[in-house]
Design an enzyme around this catalytic site. Structure first.
Site, PDB file in Angstrom:
ATOM      1  N   SER A  93       0.754  -1.732   0.174  1.00 44.32           N
ATOM      2  CA  SER A  93       0.507   0.467  -0.199  1.00 44.32           C
ATOM      3  C   SER A  93       0.963   1.217   0.290  1.00 44.32           C
ATOM      4  O   SER A  93       0.539   2.295  -0.878  1.00 44.32           O
ATOM      5  CB  SER A  93      -0.754  -0.017   1.470  1.00 44.32           C
ATOM      6  OG  SER A  93      -2.061  -1.230   1.295  1.00 44.32           O
TER       7      SER A  93
ATOM      8  N   SER B 155     -14.845   0.369  -0.841  1.00 44.15           N
ATOM      9  CA  SER B 155     -13.576  -0.251  -0.692  1.00 44.15           C
ATOM     10  C   SER B 155     -12.789   1.569  -0.435  1.00 44.15           C
ATOM     11  O   SER B 155     -12.830   2.772  -1.259  1.00 44.15           O
ATOM     12  CB  SER B 155     -12.331  -0.066  -2.306  1.00 44.15           C
ATOM     13  OG  SER B 155     -10.848  -0.287  -2.303  1.00 44.15           O
ATOM     14  N   SER B 156     -11.577   1.798   0.416  1.00 42.06           N
ATOM     15  CA  SER B 156     -11.114   2.882   0.145  1.00 42.06           C
ATOM     16  C   SER B 156     -10.313   3.081  -0.639  1.00 42.06           C
ATOM     17  O   SER B 156      -9.284   4.299  -0.880  1.00 42.06           O
ATOM     18  CB  SER B 156     -10.692   2.920   2.178  1.00 42.06           C
ATOM     19  OG  SER B 156      -9.322   1.774   1.823  1.00 42.06           O
ATOM     20  N   GLN B 157      -9.878   2.381  -1.456  1.00 44.78           N
ATOM     21  CA  GLN B 157      -8.537   2.859  -1.896  1.00 44.78           C
ATOM     22  C   GLN B 157      -9.547   3.715  -3.283  1.00 44.78           C
ATOM     23  O   GLN B 157      -8.767   4.745  -4.428  1.00 44.78           O
ATOM     24  CB  GLN B 157      -8.406   1.279  -3.308  1.00 44.78           C
ATOM     25  CG  GLN B 157      -7.539   0.683  -2.437  1.00 44.78           C
ATOM     26  CD  GLN B 157      -7.069  -0.643  -3.263  1.00 44.78           C
ATOM     27  OE1 GLN B 157      -6.813  -0.379  -4.959  1.00 44.78           O
ATOM     28  NE2 GLN B 157      -6.888  -1.492  -2.991  1.00 44.78           N
TER      29      GLN B 157
ATOM     30  N   ASP C  33      -7.776  -7.121   5.315  1.00 44.75           N
ATOM     31  CA  ASP C  33      -6.453  -7.938   5.137  1.00 44.75           C
ATOM     32  C   ASP C  33      -5.798  -8.675   6.052  1.00 44.75           C
ATOM     33  O   ASP C  33      -5.984 -10.027   6.261  1.00 44.75           O
ATOM     34  CB  ASP C  33      -5.605  -7.513   3.967  1.00 44.75           C
ATOM     35  CG  ASP C  33      -5.872  -6.671   2.968  1.00 44.75           C
ATOM     36  OD1 ASP C  33      -6.916  -7.041   2.329  1.00 44.75           O
ATOM     37  OD2 ASP C  33      -4.440  -5.757   2.269  1.00 44.75           O
TER      38      ASP C  33
ATOM     39  N   ASN D 230     -15.720  -6.103   1.887  1.00 45.14           N
ATOM     40  CA  ASN D 230     -15.185  -6.140   1.481  1.00 45.14           C
ATOM     41  C   ASN D 230     -14.558  -7.487   0.424  1.00 45.14           C
ATOM     42  O   ASN D 230     -13.584  -7.017  -0.118  1.00 45.14           O
ATOM     43  CB  ASN D 230     -14.265  -4.625   1.667  1.00 45.14           C
ATOM     44  CG  ASN D 230     -13.614  -4.578   2.433  1.00 45.14           C
ATOM     45  OD1 ASN D 230     -13.387  -5.510   3.261  1.00 45.14           O
ATOM     46  ND2 ASN D 230     -12.482  -3.789   2.763  1.00 45.14           N
TER      47      ASN D 230
ATOM     48  N   LYS E 249     -12.186  -8.459  -3.480  1.00 43.65           N
ATOM     49  CA  LYS E 249     -10.009  -8.847  -3.921  1.00 43.65           C
ATOM     50  C   LYS E 249      -9.742  -9.363  -4.685  1.00 43.65           C
ATOM     51  O   LYS E 249     -10.534  -9.239  -5.466  1.00 43.65           O
ATOM     52  CB  LYS E 249      -9.809  -9.646  -2.511  1.00 43.65           C
ATOM     53  CG  LYS E 249     -10.303  -8.256  -0.708  1.00 43.65           C
ATOM     54  CD  LYS E 249      -9.457  -6.909  -0.963  1.00 43.65           C
ATOM     55  CE  LYS E 249      -9.482  -6.231   0.244  1.00 43.65           C
ATOM     56  NZ  LYS E 249      -8.360  -4.719   0.636  1.00 43.65           N
TER      57      LYS E 249
ATOM     58  N   ARG F  24     -12.714 -13.157  -1.352  1.00 42.54           N
ATOM     59  CA  ARG F  24     -12.226 -14.072   0.114  1.00 42.54           C
ATOM     60  C   ARG F  24     -12.897 -14.567   0.546  1.00 42.54           C
ATOM     61  O   ARG F  24     -12.737 -15.836   1.680  1.00 42.54           O
ATOM     62  CB  ARG F  24     -11.344 -12.913   0.329  1.00 42.54           C
ATOM     63  CG  ARG F  24     -10.061 -12.358  -1.024  1.00 42.54           C
ATOM     64  CD  ARG F  24      -9.381 -12.019   0.403  1.00 42.54           C
ATOM     65  NE  ARG F  24      -7.558 -11.634  -0.727  1.00 42.54           N
ATOM     66  CZ  ARG F  24      -7.080 -10.518  -0.020  1.00 42.54           C
ATOM     67  NH1 ARG F  24      -7.355  -9.512   0.532  1.00 42.54           N
ATOM     68  NH2 ARG F  24      -6.248 -11.090  -1.198  1.00 42.54           N
TER      69      ARG F  24
END
Length: 426
Positions: free
Chosen positions: A23, A170-172, A314, A337, A341, A345
């Protein structure tokens, strides 16, 4: 098909220096590119996701020099925005930490850019980010399915103004928007729709932006204000912390079969939220010791926990397999979330845990794991997901051992993971 057999491990001891954070590495590479001056990044992660970012930056004309086994990178900043005289097509594999920020950054300049990736990338949503960029005047079009890559950007710059972005997937998406906001033509005010997931990852972004000289007003994660006219200025040198998610496997190993395992490169001073994984192990009964830049885990009898792990999605995966060595049923909640991914998951974890005898309840956004009296061996499918492979290495601590299918998928974040893992047993 490649397979790796992990024989039963009785005891682990040792020290592991964790490779750089994925990250932080990709965020820092992009900020160093946009900045004024030359930035030397040390302890950069050498893995697939970082290589996709580096290859794209090189294709876009960015100059950098890699040394020390690709862990030191000297980046010549462009002091502005990325432009292209001819149409560019960038292939980003399955690297969300490259796809999302580059999608945003490439709207700032002038040119035509097409972003593509592996088949799984075409199933990973990007619509919330694109919607927010369009609110700021970006011209982005989808080439296959609405809301998903591949996509084409016809860049003419971002106008600034008020923008809403969904925070619950998603924080992305927010990370990408925050990093480009200072270079928009006007002030940017970001309002979050819904609850913001993975807040600690936003803290990483804000901390790095501050290191490059940009200030963001954070109104309790409900809204963010970014003034125009700010510039990214190189800090000169930047040390990439060890990857806290990668540290989770070794800390869990120490908790399950220690001995004593010390991970260096992360600790009390870390800007990564995933270091809080160690607190979860402590709640399970592990003996945890913190230093400024290290964490030690020692073996102890583990008990089940029932926790909201939205803040460490994660690292929470490692709790799902560590639960096989705890007394009682472990409940991991608020992790929807996981489904968007590298693979779904939640479904993958449930399927593979059942193979070794666990009783698993998989819900829309949670998983509950009851360990079997005695886990049994199995061939674990990894779904081309690095974290699935690393999580299930914990089964080496059962009397039966475990076989990992396609173990090379760890190249996404930790190419020599199994070498390091086995070293703890020797």
């Amino acid at each position: 098909m490649n397979q790796l057999r992990l024989e039963p491990i009785e005891k682990v001891n040792g020290t592991i220096n964790i490779p750089g954070s994925k990250s932080i590495s990709n965020r820092a590479l992009l900020l160093a590119t946009l900045a004024e001056g030359t930035t030397t990044l040390t302890n950069l992660l050498d893995s697939d996701d970082i290589r996709y970012m580096l290859a794209s930056l090189k294709q876009l004309g960015v100059n950098y020099r890699l040394t020390n086994n690709n862990t030191v990178c000297e980046v010549d900043g462009i002091a502005g925005v990325l432009n292209a005289d001819t149409a560019q097509t960038l292939f980003l594999g399955n690297a969300g930490t490259a796809m999302r920020p580059l999608c945003a950054a490439l709207t700032l300049g002038q040119g035509e850019f097409t972003l593509t990736g592996e088949p799984r990338m075409e199933e990973r949503p990007i619509g919330d980010l694109v919607d927010s960029l369009r609110q700021l005047g970006a011209d982005v079009s989808y080439l296959k399915n609405d809301g998903f890559p591949p996509l084409t950007i016809n860049a003419t710059g971002l106008s600034g103004g008020d923008v809403e972005i969904a925070g619950d997937l998603s924080s992305q998406f927010l990370t990408a928007l925050l990093m480009v906001a200072p270079l928009a033509k006007g002030d940017v005010n970001i309002k979050i729709k819904g609850e913001l997931v993975s807040k600690p990852y936003i803290d990483i972004t804000l901390a790095l932006m501050a290191q490059f000289g940009v200030n963001v007003t954070n109104n309790n994660y409900v809204s963010f204000e970014i003034k125009t006219g700010q510039r990214y200025i190189s800090p000169g040198k930047l040390l990439v912390e060890g990857d806290a998610s990668s540290a989770s496997y070794f800390l869990a190993a120490g908790a399950i079969k220690g001995g004593e395992v010390k991970v260096t490169g992360v600790g009390k001073l870390s800007i990564q939220g995933d270091v809080k994984f160690a607190d979860v192990l402590a709640q399970m009964g592990a003996d945890i010791e913190w230093g400024d830049d290290y964490i030690i885990a020692r073996g102890s009898k583990l008990n089940a926990v029932d926790l909201d792990m939205n803040h460490i999605p994660d690292a929470a995966m490692t709790i799902a397999t560590a639960a096989l060595f705890a007394t009682g049923t472990t409940h991991i909640r608020n992790i929807y979330n996981w489904r968007i991914k590298e693979t779904d998951r939640l479904a993958a974890m449930a399927t593979e845990l059942r193979k070794v005898g666990a009783i698993v309840d998989e819900g829309h956004d949670y998983i509950s794991v009851t360990p079997p009296v005695k886990p049994h061996t199995a061939n674990i499918d990894t779904y081309n997901d690095h974290r699935m492979a690393m999580c299930f290495s914990m089964l080496a601590f059962a009397d039966c051992g475990i076989t990992i299918n396609e173990p090379e998928c760890t190249s996404k974040t930790f190419p020599d993971y199994f070498t390091q893992f086995n070293a703890l047993a020797n």
